[in-house]
Design an enzyme around this catalytic site. Structure first.
Site, mmCIF file in Angstrom:
data_model
loop_
_atom_site.group_PDB
_atom_site.id
_atom_site.type_symbol
_atom_site.label_atom_id
_atom_site.label_comp_id
_atom_site.label_asym_id
_atom_site.label_seq_id
_atom_site.Cartn_x
_atom_site.Cartn_y
_atom_site.Cartn_z
ATOM 1 N N GLY A 95 65.641 46.223 -3.661
ATOM 2 C CA GLY A 95 66.722 45.928 -2.731
ATOM 3 C C GLY A 95 66.499 44.556 -2.140
ATOM 4 O O GLY A 95 66.441 43.562 -2.852
ATOM 5 N N GLU A 96 66.358 44.493 -0.816
ATOM 6 C CA GLU A 96 65.979 43.264 -0.127
ATOM 7 C C GLU A 96 66.914 42.094 -0.425
ATOM 8 O O GLU A 96 66.505 40.949 -0.466
ATOM 9 C CB GLU A 96 64.536 42.885 -0.471
ATOM 10 C CG GLU A 96 63.522 43.984 -0.163
ATOM 11 C CD GLU A 96 62.121 43.617 -0.595
ATOM 12 O OE1 GLU A 96 61.652 42.537 -0.199
ATOM 13 O OE2 GLU A 96 61.498 44.405 -1.322
ATOM 14 N N ALA A 97 68.186 42.380 -0.695
ATOM 15 C CA ALA A 97 69.209 41.360 -0.946
ATOM 16 C C ALA A 97 68.944 40.543 -2.201
ATOM 17 O O ALA A 97 69.432 39.418 -2.327
ATOM 18 C CB ALA A 97 69.369 40.448 0.270
#
Length: 355
Positions: free
Chosen positions: A318-320
């Site tokens: 995830g984490e952009a």
């Protein structure tokens, strides 16, 4: 009127006229219409969000919300609960996480917020301390949080994004960190779509077959115990969500209320978009999807929202990460849109040369 109520009342449909003007320019560029396919659609959507067909390259901000989940005690991840603390410190101390590299690639400034990490993080420089509680409750035994805590989490996100909008940011990349948050996302998507745990649960951090079977059981148990109401976004968030989901929902709603773009990332931030759509149907039009997660239900979850991914790289991060790639594609599309001349302009230039 509460901050959340004010925000919801301010969300309006996209500016259709600006989108049509943007599409008309694409259709008359000298390169020919339709040549850039979905990249043209990105710019048309962005014009509708901005309310203007004359577009600048936007200032962008990556917002990473971090929190722990009580359900993590069931050992559903390949990583220990302490990973939330370690990664949050990594973002702001060593600055060596994938999210840092992705933010630099996307020319995005980072805001990292502690929404509910199970440890005192006051020694971490630059971390926004907005801790609602020391992690959520175990949702297999009852609601993950109270309704009041859910509202506080959402309003925290609204406050964060409004502060950034005042600084000139107009595009927001959503990212999250919290061990077992794919379990919460599976519950959220299951609740809104009536999908069973077997349909919606994925491998998250690429867990083993045995742990996957256990995760499916936990997701189903959480849904059965809580009976989240799909007509009520706050009810779903409170019963089977997480504090970071609430914060990012607030970011999304606040950005939409101020005519700003939101680029969601993968499976978890797609679940955030569902919460927001339940609260405001128009909010989803301010959302741009990015990549297709490796989670099994992500594809159909996007389609059910009326969204479509732009790249499929098999990410489990995830984490952009995917949102950062999407931001650079939007930059490219905007550059072509701004710099390529129209057929009329080309004809005029040729005529000037001939004379």
């Amino acid at each position: 009127m509460s901050l959340l109520e004010e925000t919801l009342s301010a969300i309006r449909p996209l500016d259709r006229a600006a989108g049509e003007e943007c599409r008309n320019r694409w259709n008359h560029l000298c390169m020919g219409s339709g040549r850039l396919g979905k990249m043209e659609d990105m710019v048309v959507q962005f014009a509708g969000v901005m309310g203007n067909s004359v577009l600048d390259i936007p200032k962008r901000c990556m917002i990473l919300a971090c929190a722990d989940h009580g359900v993590a005690r069931h050992n559903l991840s390949a990583y220990p609960i302490s990973t939330t603390v370690e990664m949050t410190r990594n973002y702001l101390i060593s600055k060596g996480a994938g999210a840092n590299a992705m933010a630099a690639f996307a020319n995005a400034d980072m805001v990292v917020v502690d929404m509910g990490i199970q440890k005192d993080m006051s020694d971490v420089p630059g971390l926004l301390n907005r801790k609602i509680a020391w992690g959520t409750h175990d949702m297999t035994e009852g609601p993950a949080m109270s309704r009041d805590e859910a509202v506080r989490a959402v309003e925290t996100g609204i406050e964060i994004v409004e502060a950034q909008i005042q600084k000139g940011y107009r595009v927001f990349l959503l990212g999250e960190m919290g061990i077992s948050n794919t379990t919460a996302a599976a519950c959220i998507l299951g609740a809104f779509n009536g999908w069973t745990a077997a349909e919606v649960t994925g491998r998250g951090t690429n867990i083993s077959d045995a742990r996957m079977i256990h995760k499916v059981e936990i997701v189903q148990q959480a849904l059965d115990v809580n009976h989240p109401d799909p007509r009520d976004g706050l009810d779903v968030l409170a019963k089977v969500g997480g504090f970071e989901f609430g914060c990012l929902a607030g970011v999304l709603l606040g950005a939409a209320a101020h005519r700003s773009m939101i680029v969601i990332d993968g499976f978890n931030t797609t679940a955030v978009a569902y919460i927001c759509r339940a609260l405001s149907a128009d909010s989803i039009h301010y959302v741009m999807a990015s990549h297709l997660s490796a989670e099994q239900a992500h594809h159909k979850a996007l389609r059910a929202l009326g969204l479509e991914e732009y790249v499929d790289l098999g990410f489990r991060l995830g984490e952009a990460s995917g949102a950062s790639i999407q931001m650079k594609m939007l930059d490219m599309a905007l550059s072509v849109y701004r710099e390529c001349i129209t057929e009329e302009e080309l004809g005029g230039a040729i005529a000037d040369e001939q004379h």
